[in-house]
Design an enzyme around this catalytic site. Structure first.
Site, PDB file in Angstrom:
ATOM      1  N   PHE A 137       0.868  -1.171   0.000  1.00  0.00           N
ATOM      2  CA  PHE A 137       0.000   0.000   0.000  1.00  0.00           C
ATOM      3  C   PHE A 137       0.917   1.237   0.000  1.00  0.00           C
ATOM      4  O   PHE A 137       1.847   1.314   0.808  1.00  0.00           O
ATOM      5  CB  PHE A 137      -0.877  -0.027   1.258  1.00  0.00           C
ATOM      6  CG  PHE A 137      -1.984   0.983   1.242  1.00  0.00           C
ATOM      7  CD1 PHE A 137      -3.058   0.833   0.382  1.00  0.00           C
ATOM      8  CD2 PHE A 137      -1.960   2.082   2.089  1.00  0.00           C
ATOM      9  CE1 PHE A 137      -4.086   1.755   0.366  1.00  0.00           C
ATOM     10  CE2 PHE A 137      -2.987   3.013   2.081  1.00  0.00           C
ATOM     11  CZ  PHE A 137      -4.049   2.855   1.216  1.00  0.00           C
ATOM     12  N   TYR A 244     -10.129   0.431  11.644  1.00  0.00           N
ATOM     13  CA  TYR A 244     -11.409   0.687  10.966  1.00  0.00           C
ATOM     14  C   TYR A 244     -11.737  -0.363   9.917  1.00  0.00           C
ATOM     15  O   TYR A 244     -12.754  -0.301   9.273  1.00  0.00           O
ATOM     16  CB  TYR A 244     -11.431   2.097  10.351  1.00  0.00           C
ATOM     17  CG  TYR A 244     -10.220   2.461   9.515  1.00  0.00           C
ATOM     18  CD1 TYR A 244     -10.087   1.996   8.210  1.00  0.00           C
ATOM     19  CD2 TYR A 244      -9.213   3.270  10.030  1.00  0.00           C
ATOM     20  CE1 TYR A 244      -8.988   2.329   7.445  1.00  0.00           C
ATOM     21  CE2 TYR A 244      -8.109   3.614   9.267  1.00  0.00           C
ATOM     22  CZ  TYR A 244      -7.996   3.141   7.978  1.00  0.00           C
ATOM     23  OH  TYR A 244      -6.897   3.473   7.224  1.00  0.00           O
ATOM     24  N   ARG A 394     -12.366  -6.133  -5.468  1.00  0.00           N
ATOM     25  CA  ARG A 394     -12.033  -6.698  -4.164  1.00  0.00           C
ATOM     26  C   ARG A 394     -13.321  -7.037  -3.421  1.00  0.00           C
ATOM     27  O   ARG A 394     -14.194  -6.191  -3.259  1.00  0.00           O
ATOM     28  CB  ARG A 394     -11.241  -5.676  -3.346  1.00  0.00           C
ATOM     29  CG  ARG A 394      -9.822  -6.063  -3.124  1.00  0.00           C
ATOM     30  CD  ARG A 394      -9.047  -5.111  -2.266  1.00  0.00           C
ATOM     31  NE  ARG A 394      -9.762  -4.059  -1.572  1.00  0.00           N
ATOM     32  CZ  ARG A 394      -9.195  -3.222  -0.716  1.00  0.00           C
ATOM     33  NH1 ARG A 394      -7.917  -3.361  -0.426  1.00  0.00           N
ATOM     34  NH2 ARG A 394      -9.884  -2.274  -0.139  1.00  0.00           N
TER      35      ARG A 394
HETATM   36  C1  LIG Z   1      -5.468   0.781   5.218  1.00  0.00           C
HETATM   37  C2  LIG Z   1      -3.998   0.779   5.207  1.00  0.00           C
HETATM   38  C3  LIG Z   1      -3.263   1.859   5.724  1.00  0.00           C
HETATM   39  C4  LIG Z   1      -3.978   3.088   6.184  1.00  0.00           C
HETATM   40  O1  LIG Z   1      -3.196   4.039   6.769  1.00  0.00           O
HETATM   41  P1  LIG Z   1      -3.892   5.278   7.489  1.00  0.00           P
HETATM   42  O2  LIG Z   1      -2.803   6.004   8.106  1.00  0.00           O
HETATM   43  O3  LIG Z   1      -4.919   4.744   8.427  1.00  0.00           O
HETATM   44  O4  LIG Z   1      -4.588   6.084   6.439  1.00  0.00           O
HETATM   45  C5  LIG Z   1      -1.875   1.747   5.750  1.00  0.00           C
HETATM   46  N1  LIG Z   1      -1.248   0.640   5.284  1.00  0.00           N
HETATM   47  C6  LIG Z   1      -1.943  -0.403   4.767  1.00  0.00           C
HETATM   48  C7  LIG Z   1      -1.215  -1.611   4.275  1.00  0.00           C
HETATM   49  C8  LIG Z   1      -3.333  -0.361   4.708  1.00  0.00           C
HETATM   50  O5  LIG Z   1      -4.012  -1.388   4.193  1.00  0.00           O
END
Ligand SMILES: *Cc1c(COP(=O)(O)O)cnc(C)c1O
Length: 433
Positions: A137, A244, A394
């Protein structure tokens, strides 16, 4: 594995089989505790729905704010002063950690910043090379590169990515090869890849990293609450996750982090008074003494309102039991995969998620050449899924509130949309899905 989720049962094509599975489901009763938006909600790996328990714990915090005011820091049912530590204790069993190795704080991205920064500072005789993978991500990479830059290291020289062989998965053997070939001081990997849903072998990667004298951290965003973890016994140095997704604590809910106890006492890269040793925090000293626990990686005042729903959300996960949740999750994703194979393969759909249960997280990636328009058509029909570029739909049958019948219904409707080419008349736009 729970007898209710015997994976060997062959499935019929019809809805009767799905209903039979639902009738046997030991978690079926949890569905009524959630308000699930849409006809069929298959997006719990992006944002989990609200439960009665999460709403109650949020309401309690609001009421305590109303009635206690500032006394809530000490007199609330769960005193706000130690709210982050207290929720960390509730979370610890889900990741296989001791209570003082887990805290809730900040957001996932901020936690990556402070932990990567902390361990870069602590690497001493190790090389500053960091190893991640090209399917991560993106926020994880943004944060890592920023932390390298802030220490004067050029990320183009010190940040290395394991490449995917097939564009969907990462081979653990390639992680190990990279450790052998390069100067790596820190490995940072996801438990579950956000697009394909592959579950990496945390233990094997941790072991390999340590054999090469590297530290190892994991991003558990797509597994916490649906896959049990054993961070402590696998020797993982640190981990981060959000609350979340499968934990259902609400949009922007406070994130979680784990720091193995052998690292307690290190100075966090992003130090703040909320991570100060609790006993003397309110002496407001000039010098900073980090708490001797994961609590040290808190930064500022705990955001009680974004943490409160997590208290109730965790009660539900514990009541259901993480092992049973995992068993049902695998039963649902196996069922979904078999329906795609049987009913949708002739309509250009294929499964991009590993078929071996041990290599699968909680969601299934279905590829289709027109995935964006197909996803939009599904949403227009009240089936909430999401699209991930370039060609992935997904689908997340989250075990606490998804029925086998929902999975069956999803496959039926998708078949209809594809067979009638209904998606071809749908307009897509550039908004976030
Ligand atoms: C959902 C997700 C995040 C989200 O990061 P936030 O700081 O909450 O916006 C980060 N890394 C991965 C791998 C995710 O799936």
């Amino acid at each position: 594995m729970d007898p209710g989720f015997d994976g060997d049962r062959t499935h019929g094509d019809g809805v009767a089989y799905a209903r039979e599975r639902d009738a046997d489901d030991p978690l079926a009763r949890f569905r009524d505790r959630f308000d699930v938006p849409g006809e069929i909600y298959l997006d719990g790996n992006s944002l989990g729905p609200i439960s009665d328990a999460a709403e109650r714990s949020l309401d309690r915090a609001v009421e305590e704010w109303r009635t206690l005011g500032i006394k809530g820091w000490t007199d609330a049912e769960r005193p706000w002063f130690r709210y982050g530590e207290s929720l960390g204790e509730d979370l610890a069993p889900l990741v296989g950690a001791d209570p003082d190795e887990v805290v809730v704080a900040n957001s996932t991205t901020v936690n990556i910043h402070t932990l990567i920064g902390t361990f870069l500072d602590a690497m001493e005789d190790r090389p500053p090379g960091i190893l991640a993978n090209e399917l991560d991500f993106p926020t994880d990479h943004y944060a890592i590169r920023a932390q390298l830059r802030q220490r004067g290291y050029d990320p183009d020289d010190h940040f290395h990515l394991v490449e995917s062989r097939d564009g969907r998965t990462i081979a653990e053997a390639d992680v190990i090869d990279a450790l052998e070939e390069r100067e790596i001081g820190l490995v940072f990997m996801p438990s579950v890849l956000y697009r394909s849903g592959q579950l990496l072998d945390v233990e094997r990667i941790a072991e390999a990293a340590h054999e090469h004298d590297a530290l190892v951290g994991f991003d558990l965003a797509h597994s916490v609450g649906v896959v049990p973890h054993d961070l402590s016994s696998h020797g993982v140095d640190f981990a981060v996750w959000c609350s979340y997704k499968y934990l259902n604590a609400g949009p922007g809910a406070i994130a979680g982090l784990y720091v193995d106890e052998r690292h307690h006492g290190k100075t966090p890269a992003l130090s703040g008074w909320w991570g100060h040793e609790k006993e003397t925090q309110f002496e407001l000293r000039e010098t900073y003494t980090p708490a001797d626990s994961a609590g040290a990686w808190q930064i500022g005042t705990v955001p009680v309102m974004s943490a409160a729903p997590l208290a109730g959300a965790l009660e539900i996960v514990h009541e259901a039991g993480i092992e049973t949740i995992r068993a049902k999750s695998l039963a649902l994703t196996s069922y979904l995969i078999s329906l795609v194979d049987d009913k949708l393969a002739d309509l250009q759909c294929s499964v991009a998620t590993p078929r071996t249960p041990e290599e699968r997280g909680g969601h299934v990636a279905i590829t289709h050449p027109d995935a964006e328009r197909v996803s939009k058509t599904l949403r227009d029909r009240g089936l909430v899924v999401d699209f991930r570029p370039p060609n992935v739909i997904r689908v997340c049958p989250a075990p606490l509130y998804t029925r086998f019948e929902d999975v069956w219904e999803f496959a039926e409707q998708l078949r209809e949309i594809l067979a009638d080419r209904e998606y071809e008349s749908v307009e897509t736009d550039d908004t976030v899905s």
